[in-house]
Design a protein around this motif. Structure first.
Motif, short mmCIF file in Angstrom:
data_model
loop_
_atom_site.label_atom_id
_atom_site.label_comp_id
_atom_site.label_asym_id
_atom_site.label_seq_id
_atom_site.Cartn_x
_atom_site.Cartn_y
_atom_site.Cartn_z
N VAL A 296 53.55 50.27 41.81
CA VAL A 296 52.38 51.16 41.88
C VAL A 296 51.35 50.61 42.86
O VAL A 296 50.77 51.36 43.66
CB VAL A 296 51.76 51.33 40.47
CG1 VAL A 296 50.44 52.09 40.55
CG2 VAL A 296 52.73 52.05 39.54
N ASP A 297 51.11 49.28 42.81
CA ASP A 297 50.12 48.69 43.73
C ASP A 297 50.55 48.87 45.18
O ASP A 297 49.73 49.13 46.06
CB ASP A 297 49.97 47.19 43.42
CG ASP A 297 49.22 46.96 42.11
OD1 ASP A 297 48.59 47.92 41.62
OD2 ASP A 297 49.28 45.84 41.58
N TRP A 298 51.86 48.73 45.45
CA TRP A 298 52.34 48.90 46.84
C TRP A 298 52.11 50.34 47.30
O TRP A 298 51.64 50.59 48.41
CB TRP A 298 53.85 48.58 46.89
CG TRP A 298 54.37 48.50 48.31
CD1 TRP A 298 54.46 47.39 49.09
CD2 TRP A 298 54.84 49.60 49.12
NE1 TRP A 298 54.97 47.70 50.33
CE2 TRP A 298 55.20 49.06 50.38
CE3 TRP A 298 54.99 50.96 48.91
CZ2 TRP A 298 55.72 49.84 51.41
CZ3 TRP A 298 55.49 51.75 49.94
CH2 TRP A 298 55.86 51.19 51.17
N ALA A 299 52.42 51.29 46.41
CA ALA A 299 52.23 52.71 46.76
C ALA A 299 50.76 53.01 47.01
O ALA A 299 50.41 53.69 47.99
CB ALA A 299 52.77 53.60 45.64
N LEU A 300 49.89 52.48 46.14
CA LEU A 300 48.45 52.72 46.32
C LEU A 300 47.94 52.09 47.61
O LEU A 300 47.12 52.67 48.32
CB LEU A 300 47.67 52.16 45.13
CG LEU A 300 47.73 52.98 43.83
CD1 LEU A 300 46.95 52.29 42.72
CD2 LEU A 300 47.18 54.39 44.06
N ALA A 301 48.42 50.87 47.91
CA ALA A 301 47.99 50.20 49.13
C ALA A 301 48.39 51.01 50.37
O ALA A 301 47.65 51.06 51.36
CB ALA A 301 48.60 48.80 49.20
N GLU A 302 49.55 51.66 50.31
CA GLU A 302 50.03 52.44 51.44
C GLU A 302 49.23 53.71 51.64
O GLU A 302 48.99 54.14 52.77
CB GLU A 302 51.51 52.80 51.23
CG GLU A 302 52.47 51.68 51.52
CD GLU A 302 52.46 51.29 53.00
OE1 GLU A 302 52.67 52.17 53.84
OE2 GLU A 302 52.22 50.09 53.29
N ILE A 303 48.83 54.33 50.55
CA ILE A 303 48.21 55.67 50.70
C ILE A 303 46.69 55.68 50.54
O ILE A 303 46.05 56.64 50.90
CB ILE A 303 48.80 56.68 49.69
CG1 ILE A 303 48.34 56.34 48.26
CG2 ILE A 303 50.31 56.74 49.78
CD1 ILE A 303 48.45 57.53 47.32
#
Length: 745
Positions: A296-303
């Motif tokens: 989830v953190d990776w996805a949030l960091a990307e978007i």
């Protein structure tokens, strides 16, 4: 708070937001008064006028059939007239049994009802048509010129909202049914039923297309991501955003109107766009074998950064509509912008704990649809990179061919054209105008400089001249003034000799007639001080453009002919409608300029480079140009519905540009080769923005199946604008980047 507790708290919050039945708390009102600001001079004058004279928005009922002038039918009509008049919100019911008729007597004239039960006994059935037609007030208003038709006009008090208009329409039809007249009713027309039909269409579209568009989006998300949790969270998020956003109408003191009925569909689509980027991030992170909080953190960091700017630019595009002086459009922009921010907050704050705790399995990466989209995006990008000049030339040629169509776009509002040709209100209006007279009211108000000014012979002659000029206009079906009453009194006083149906040539005769008059209808057209009067016009045109032509011609005539001691003002329903169009065009220009400035500032803050900000702004203005080309090509007017679309498209279209360009710039900053950075960005985000546009395009395209033209135009143009923006982002942007940006370094 532990992960489980936070996830449960977020889920409960979402459920509570979905349990708010927002529409139950809203005031639903699509009355014409809502579409003009109180500060508008014409609105203020109209309000002042209604303190002295009755409302001009009426309900007209047309009767046809056998025995229309028989004792039985006319008695029933008189009974229904009295019954309808009892409604507290109805000011007057005008029918042959309840309209003043001036008739000659042995020693002068008398004022009595035209055809009430007393007259039924005095006038033979075979003579009644000719008798009623001889009354100039009834001819064309209550009886047809050619056909044997009768009409009833129901005039309400000044009404507050659409609900009251619905109530009056229902009450009148109910009483007519009680009087056994329903079988003779062949048309119900006028501003009152027109508005109630608009409300019905608006609510039908809300309850039909919002569920359909949401369901369509859910199916596409299920097919693309194959995650039940994603489908459920999408449903809860959209429900929460729409419910809570609609509640903002309450503190703003605004009703739910035709314009605001488009908010649920718009918010559902835009919220889904943010969700798709979040889900795509989770899918990519899952491909890197990340799980739980790391995924989830990776996805949030990307978007997070591009999503923040995309939401901000969309909100800015919508907020630009706040520049409109038409209240429903202004609050559509403000409240929609708040809804977008709410959706973003839910995705960023409430969904991560839920997906962290409950989303355990990996996301499928072998989706053939997603793979196919990715391959298509890559091919288009490679073509654009290899042949940038060709792409640009084709783009320029397309614009050069299409731009002349923009000059065909007309600022026009025709409430009747909102409905199909076979809609009951369209058929009814045509029938009333064919059998009787036009249903669009317009008034010329004349003010004298002192009491009794209107009585003066020279002023009566001038009013007669204006009235005659108006009736010679092809758009004017009928005109009435105080002169008609005076001429009829003169005619009645001389034993109904037709040669005396003129203005008397002596002032004392006029004064005497007016002193003897004991009816009521005269004082609906002139005040009792005889200082202010109205010339009532019935127009056979409905569009704001045609009404404006009439107003212009009347203005020129009045300026040239009115005497200095009189003042004139054109007012009434038609004038307010015409003013609405002027504000509409001004609002469109202001909101588009505002959207461009706001988005340019945001682009500059994001990219920190003027040339890049200008490039991305250019890419997102191009779809607006295409939208106006389509409007010109398909003869779609700039009206209440389409006036919002430029701001909406600019705000939404820029989202894809930000996601794609941000990925490119991010890779370049981290040392990637420009060509590789471009391909990587389009590989990672290209499929997501394509999917987003496809879903949004489908959702807005569904609106084209509405039977209500504003909804159809809103859906068609928004879908076309978004698809055009995607094409430009996938093909034109890489070509421009190659020609103007990194590859020249």
């Amino acid at each position: 708070m532990p992960g489980r507790g936070k996830a449960i708290a977020c889920l409960i919050t979402l459920l509570i937001m979905n349990c708010i039945p927002s529409l139950l708390f809203l005031t639903i009102n699509n009355a014409p008064e809502q579409y003009l600001p109180k500060s508008q001079p014409s609105v203020q004058f109209s309000d002042e006028l209604r303190k002295e004279f009755p409302e001009d928005q009426v309900l007209m009922v047309l009767f046809e059939g056998e025995g229309l002038f028989s004792n039985e039918v006319l008695t029933k009509l008189e009974k229904a007239t009295k019954a309808i008049k009892k409604h507290p919100k109805i000011d007057r019911v005008i029918s042959v049994s309840a309209v003043d008729h001036i008739a000659g007597t042995a020693d002068g004239f008398e004022v009595l009802p035209l055809m009430n039960s007393k007259r039924l006994r005095q006038v033979k059935e075979s003579d009644r048509i000719a008798y009623i037609r001889d009354d100039r007030f009834a001819l064309g208003a209550l009886i047809g010129r050619q056909d044997d038709v009768l009409a009833m006009v129901v005039r309400p008090e000044l009404l507050d909202d659409t609900k009251q208009r619905q109530e009056i329409l229902g009450f009148a039809l109910q009483e007519l049914d009680k009087a056994s007249l329903t079988s003779l009713i062949t048309a119900v027309a006028g501003p009152v039923p027109l508005e109630t039909y608009q409300l019905a269409s608006m609510l039908r579209d809300t309850f039909t297309f919002v569920p359909v568009t949401v369901l369509l989006g859910l199916v596409l998300i299920a097919l693309l991501f194959r995650r039940l949790l994603a489908v459920v969270m999408t449903l809860l998020t959209i429900g929460g955003v729409v419910n809570v956003t609609l509640l903002w109408f309450i503190p703003f003191g605004q009703p739910y109107t035709l314009i605001s009925s488009m908010i649920p569909s718009l918010l559902a689509a835009l919220t889904m766009a943010v969700l798709i980027h979040f889900y795509n991030g989770l899918r990519l992170a899952s491909g890197f074998k990340l799980e739980g909080k790391k995924r989830v953190d990776w996805a949030l960091a990307e978007i997070k950064k591009p999503a923040t700017y995309t939401v901000a630019t969309t909100a800015a595009g919508l907020l630009s509509l706040a520049a409109s002086e038409i209240p429903p459009i202004r609050y559509f922009g403000i409240i929609s912008a708040l809804g977008i921010l709410l959706g973003f907050a839910i995705v960023i704050l409430l969904l991560p704990p839920i997906f962290t705790y409950w989303d355990k399995a990996s996301w499928p990466s072998d989706n053939p649809l997603m793979k196919g989209l990715t391959r298509t995006v890559k091919k288009l990008t490679i073509i654009a990179i290899r042949y940038p000049v060709h792409v640009l030339v084709i783009f320029v040629i397309g614009l050069v061919i299409g731009i002349p169509q923009i000059f065909n776009v007309k600022a026009e509002t025709n409430l009747l054209a909102f409905f199909a040709d076979d809609h009951p209100i369209t058929i009814a209006t045509k029938k009333v105008e064919e059998k009787l007279t036009g249903v669009t009211p317009l008034e010329i108000v004349i003010d004298g400089d002192k009491r009794d000014a209107i009585k003066q012979l020279e002023n009566l002659q001038l009013i007669k001249k204006i009235q005659t000029h108006a009736t010679e206009m092809p758009e004017v079906e009928k005109a009435q003034s105080v002169v008609d009453f005076i001429e009829d009194m003169h005619w009645g006083f001389h034993e109904e000799d037709p040669s005396y149906r003129v203005i008397p040539d002596k002032q004392n005769l006029v004064n005497q007639y007016l002193l003897l008059y004991d009816g009521n209808d005269l004082y609906e057209i002139v005040n009792k001080e005889f200082k202010r009067t109205r010339i009532l016009l019935n127009l056979n045109v409905h569009s704001s453009r045609d009404i404006r032509k009439v107003v212009k011609k009347l203005t020129e005539y009045l300026n040239a002919n009115i005497t200095p001691d009189l003042k004139w003002t054109i007012s009434g329903y038609g004038k307010l409608f015409e003013d609405q169009e002027i504000l509409l065009v001004q609002g469109q220009v202001n909101s588009l300029i505002g959207a461009v400035i706001l988005i340019f500032v945001m682009m500059f803050l994001l990219w920190r480079k003027l040339s890049t900000a200008l490039l991305t702004l250019f890419l997102n203005l191009a779809p607006v140009v295409v939208m106006f080309i389509l409007m010109g090509l398909f003869s779609i007017w700039l009206d209440m519905a389409t006036a919002m679309i430029a701001g909406v498209i600019v705000g939404i279209a820029v989202d894809d540009t930000i996601h794609l360009f941000h990925g490119f710039q991010h890779s370049v900053k981290h040392g990637a080769n420009p060509l590789r950075a471009l391909l990587k960005s389009y590989y990672q985000s290209g499929s997501a923005v394509t999917v987003t546009t496809i879903i949004l395009g489908f959702q807005f395209s569904v609106l084209c199946f509405s039977l209500f033209q504003p909804t159809v135009h809103f859906g068609f143009l928004t879908a076309a604008g978004l698809i055009t923006a995607l094409i430009f982002d996938l093909i034109l942007m890489p070509a421009l980047i190659v020609m103007t940006f990194s590859f020249n370094k």
